[in-house]
Write a protein that holds these residues in place. Structure first.
Motif, PDB file in Angstrom:
ATOM      1  N   ALA A 180       0.517  -0.932   0.034  1.00  0.00           N
ATOM      2  CA  ALA A 180       0.050   0.398   0.222  1.00  0.00           C
ATOM      3  C   ALA A 180       0.731   1.318   0.173  1.00  0.00           C
ATOM      4  O   ALA A 180       0.380   2.008  -0.493  1.00  0.00           O
ATOM      5  CB  ALA A 180      -0.742   0.538   1.746  1.00  0.00           C
TER       6      ALA A 180
ATOM      7  N   VAL B  61      -0.249  -4.099   1.686  1.00  0.00           N
ATOM      8  CA  VAL B  61      -2.177  -4.382   1.846  1.00  0.00           C
ATOM      9  C   VAL B  61      -2.332  -5.032   2.655  1.00  0.00           C
ATOM     10  O   VAL B  61      -2.216  -6.146   2.827  1.00  0.00           O
ATOM     11  CB  VAL B  61      -2.801  -4.196   0.174  1.00  0.00           C
ATOM     12  CG1 VAL B  61      -4.448  -4.551   0.161  1.00  0.00           C
ATOM     13  CG2 VAL B  61      -1.975  -2.804  -0.748  1.00  0.00           C
ATOM     14  N   GLY B  62      -3.882  -5.005   3.436  1.00  0.00           N
ATOM     15  CA  GLY B  62      -4.713  -5.483   4.182  1.00  0.00           C
ATOM     16  C   GLY B  62      -3.926  -5.932   5.262  1.00  0.00           C
ATOM     17  O   GLY B  62      -3.906  -6.987   5.604  1.00  0.00           O
ATOM     18  N   LYS B  63      -2.836  -5.398   6.300  1.00  0.00           N
ATOM     19  CA  LYS B  63      -2.696  -5.546   7.096  1.00  0.00           C
ATOM     20  C   LYS B  63      -2.083  -4.669   8.389  1.00  0.00           C
ATOM     21  O   LYS B  63      -2.122  -3.360   8.595  1.00  0.00           O
ATOM     22  CB  LYS B  63      -0.718  -5.667   7.132  1.00  0.00           C
ATOM     23  CG  LYS B  63      -0.900  -7.754   5.990  1.00  0.00           C
ATOM     24  CD  LYS B  63      -1.490  -8.676   6.778  1.00  0.00           C
ATOM     25  CE  LYS B  63      -1.174  -9.400   5.850  1.00  0.00           C
ATOM     26  NZ  LYS B  63      -1.456 -10.988   6.830  1.00  0.00           N
TER      27      LYS B  63
ATOM     28  N   VAL C 124      -5.809   3.416   2.961  1.00  0.00           N
ATOM     29  CA  VAL C 124      -4.858   3.269   4.585  1.00  0.00           C
ATOM     30  C   VAL C 124      -4.902   4.166   5.365  1.00  0.00           C
ATOM     31  O   VAL C 124      -5.419   5.305   5.100  1.00  0.00           O
ATOM     32  CB  VAL C 124      -2.950   3.620   3.591  1.00  0.00           C
ATOM     33  CG1 VAL C 124      -2.368   3.559   4.898  1.00  0.00           C
ATOM     34  CG2 VAL C 124      -2.652   2.834   3.133  1.00  0.00           C
TER      35      VAL C 124
ATOM     36  N   VAL D 287      -9.556  -3.968   9.366  1.00  0.00           N
ATOM     37  CA  VAL D 287      -8.590  -4.976   8.705  1.00  0.00           C
ATOM     38  C   VAL D 287      -9.341  -5.782   7.814  1.00  0.00           C
ATOM     39  O   VAL D 287      -8.289  -5.529   6.798  1.00  0.00           O
ATOM     40  CB  VAL D 287      -6.927  -4.522   9.605  1.00  0.00           C
ATOM     41  CG1 VAL D 287      -6.189  -5.964   8.419  1.00  0.00           C
ATOM     42  CG2 VAL D 287      -6.007  -3.580   9.510  1.00  0.00           C
TER      43      VAL D 287
ATOM     44  N   ASN E 134     -10.488  -4.796   4.497  1.00  0.00           N
ATOM     45  CA  ASN E 134      -9.816  -5.245   3.429  1.00  0.00           C
ATOM     46  C   ASN E 134      -8.856  -3.914   3.797  1.00  0.00           C
ATOM     47  O   ASN E 134      -8.563  -2.560   3.210  1.00  0.00           O
ATOM     48  CB  ASN E 134      -9.947  -5.086   2.433  1.00  0.00           C
ATOM     49  CG  ASN E 134      -8.706  -5.377   1.823  1.00  0.00           C
ATOM     50  OD1 ASN E 134      -7.666  -5.588   2.364  1.00  0.00           O
ATOM     51  ND2 ASN E 134      -8.701  -5.346   0.329  1.00  0.00           N
ATOM     52  N   THR E 135      -8.903  -2.760   4.882  1.00  0.00           N
ATOM     53  CA  THR E 135      -8.256  -1.465   5.130  1.00  0.00           C
ATOM     54  C   THR E 135      -6.679  -1.621   5.785  1.00  0.00           C
ATOM     55  O   THR E 135      -6.415  -2.901   6.788  1.00  0.00           O
ATOM     56  CB  THR E 135      -8.554  -0.333   5.931  1.00  0.00           C
ATOM     57  OG1 THR E 135     -10.146  -0.234   5.644  1.00  0.00           O
ATOM     58  CG2 THR E 135      -8.066   0.690   6.118  1.00  0.00           C
ATOM     59  N   THR E 136      -5.370  -1.289   5.266  1.00  0.00           N
ATOM     60  CA  THR E 136      -4.568  -1.250   5.820  1.00  0.00           C
ATOM     61  C   THR E 136      -4.317   0.297   6.518  1.00  0.00           C
ATOM     62  O   THR E 136      -4.348   0.679   6.744  1.00  0.00           O
ATOM     63  CB  THR E 136      -3.570  -0.795   4.531  1.00  0.00           C
ATOM     64  OG1 THR E 136      -3.696  -1.595   3.534  1.00  0.00           O
ATOM     65  CG2 THR E 136      -1.802  -0.921   4.685  1.00  0.00           C
TER      66      THR E 136
END
Length: 223
Positions: free
Chosen positions: A4, A34-36, A165, A191, A195-197
């Motif tokens: 990201a 991404v996604g962490k 993000v 997250v 599916n957000t970073t």
């Protein structure tokens, strides 16, 4: 999954009269997947906030390059950066920064309007207030909420417009340990579900193990 946020050799220097250049950041090379939930840990003055400001376009590096969602930040105009912050980034600060004369619901709606969110605002607000456990408190004024409740509203507000993000600068700094852990667990849920970073800075060792990836910064360098 890709990154990201990606940096190559980022540096940030400041001129100090009579002493030359002081480097707050030196040769920073990191990838935020991404996604962490990524944690940037370090003591006060280590360079955490300076790096966060550069990654979120609030500041520019003295050297090196940053990519956000594959966009090379040095090639963007100030207007493009402002649009990027408004539409693709979310921000959570230690000071919360809710508008005190608005309710939790109104704070959320105001933020969605600013971001240009074109979905059903009422439905989105109620969904997120339920997710952060504040359905029964969403019409309370911000100053009627506890510190932990205010921070949960701030997180819901940050994620409301589906940003790529979320940048969280010491979001648990004003909370006790139990409330701080609850906030980080909420980030982890968001997250997974949105599916957000998330990139979060902290100096609290109790929170670091909750991150999917942890970077440590000291004296402006990644260890």
């Amino acid at each position: 999954m890709g990154a990201a946020v990606h940096t190559e050799h980022v540096a940030r220097s400041f001129k100090i009269p009579g002493r030359g250049d002081f480097y707050a950041l030196k040769d920073i090379n990191i990838d935020i997947p991404v996604g962490k939930l990524a944690v940037l840990k370090g003591r006060s003055g280590s360079g955490k906030t300076t790096l966060l400001n550069i990654l979120s376009t609030l500041d520019a590096p003295s050297g090196g390059e940053v990519w956000f969602d594959d966009a090379k930040l040095s090639q963007l105009s100030e207007r493009q950066k402002e649009k990027l912050r408004r539409q693709k980034m979310g921000f959570v600060f230690q000071s919360v920064a809710l508008i005190p004369v608005m309710s939790a619901y109104e704070n959320m709606e105001f933020a969605l309007r600013l971001s240009g969110y074109d979905g059903d605002r009422d439905s989105r607000i109620r969904e997120l207030m339920a997710r952060v456990g504040l359905s029964k408190r969403m019409h309370h004024m911000a100053n009627q909420l506890s510190g932990g409740e205010q921070q949960r509203v701030a997180i819901a507000r940050a994620v409301g417009h589906h940003p790529s993000v979320i940048f969280a600068d010491e979001p648990t700094g004003a909370l006790d340990t139990e409330a701080g852990i609850a906030v980080v667990r909420l980030f982890k849920e968001l997250v997974a579900e949105e599916n957000t970073t998330v990139l979060m800075t902290t100096h609290d060792p109790n929170l670091m193990e909750l991150g999917d990836i942890v970077y440590e910064i000291a004296d402006g360098s990644i260890l």
